[in-house]
Design a protein around this motif. Structure first.
Motif, PDB file in Angstrom:
ATOM      1  N   ALA A 228     -19.280  14.433 -51.929  1.00 40.46           N
ATOM      2  CA  ALA A 228     -20.157  15.608 -52.245  1.00 40.46           C
ATOM      3  C   ALA A 228     -19.301  16.737 -53.002  1.00 40.46           C
ATOM      4  N   ASP A 229     -17.853  16.496 -52.850  1.00 42.52           N
ATOM      5  CA  ASP A 229     -17.199  17.679 -53.746  1.00 42.52           C
ATOM      6  C   ASP A 229     -16.827  17.070 -54.979  1.00 42.52           C
ATOM      7  N   ASP A 230     -17.440  15.769 -55.322  1.00 44.70           N
ATOM      8  CA  ASP A 230     -17.015  15.110 -56.689  1.00 44.70           C
ATOM      9  C   ASP A 230     -18.279  14.803 -57.310  1.00 44.70           C
ATOM     10  N   PRO A 231     -19.179  15.562 -57.895  1.00 44.30           N
ATOM     11  CA  PRO A 231     -20.629  15.172 -58.211  1.00 44.30           C
ATOM     12  C   PRO A 231     -20.516  14.205 -59.616  1.00 44.30           C
TER      13      PRO A 231
ATOM     14  N   ARG B 297     -27.521   9.059 -53.218  1.00 44.78           N
ATOM     15  CA  ARG B 297     -26.812   9.952 -53.173  1.00 44.78           C
ATOM     16  C   ARG B 297     -26.676  10.598 -51.522  1.00 44.78           C
TER      17      ARG B 297
ATOM     18  N   PRO C 210     -18.576  12.644 -46.439  1.00 45.01           N
ATOM     19  CA  PRO C 210     -18.909  13.735 -47.030  1.00 45.01           C
ATOM     20  C   PRO C 210     -17.953  14.306 -48.118  1.00 45.01           C
ATOM     21  N   THR C 211     -16.766  13.742 -48.267  1.00 45.55           N
ATOM     22  CA  THR C 211     -15.845  14.167 -49.351  1.00 45.55           C
ATOM     23  C   THR C 211     -16.181  13.643 -50.606  1.00 45.55           C
TER      24      THR C 211
ATOM     25  N   VAL D 168     -23.426  10.004 -49.267  1.00 50.21           N
ATOM     26  CA  VAL D 168     -22.767  11.255 -48.552  1.00 50.21           C
ATOM     27  C   VAL D 168     -22.868  11.490 -47.128  1.00 50.21           C
TER      28      VAL D 168
END
Length: 126
Positions: free
Chosen positions: A106-109, A83, A103-104, A87
């Motif tokens: 990380a907003d969608d686990p 992960r 990095p985007t 990310v």
């Protein structure tokens, strides 16, 4: 110079694939379907559609992309490390700087978990 140009082109491809393409909403596609879309449009460019590190852009890279089918590598790394690499990018975790940060994601686990599961599945016996 030529390799720098190739790396710049790859960075543009990744940026467009992650940020510039319209995506279906989370409600219209499962995390697994979205992960397949992200992998095919972004990751497979270097890692290949079968995860062997032999994507079309791999030839232009000084460092060969990770071969996800390598069982020894799979045993040596945790899901959390995968992960972090996805990310934060390779340079942030002591790996190749040619692996871009995403990095985007990380907003969608759920999508991120599905991508990790895809990476793991490449080493599964078939």
């Amino acid at each position: 110079m030529r390799q720098s140009f190739a790396v710049a082109c790859l960075a543009l491809v990744f940026a467009l694939a992650l940020g510039g393409c319209p995506r279906r909403s989370a409600s219209s596609a499962s995390a697994e379907e979205r992960a397949r879309e992200v992998f095919e449009s972004t990751c497979s460019t270097c890692h290949g559609s079968t995860g062997r590190g032999d994507g079309p852009a791999a030839r232009a890279l000084a460092v060969r992309p990770r071969d996800y089918t390598d069982a020894a590598w799979q045993r040596s790394i945790t899901d959390e490390q995968i992960r972090a690499i996805i990310v934060k990018g390779g340079a942030a975790v002591g790996k190749s700087s040619l692996m871009p940060a995403n990095p985007t994601l990380a907003d969608d686990p759920q999508l991120l978990a599905a991508l990790v599961a895809m990476v793991r599945a490449f080493a599964a016996p078939r």
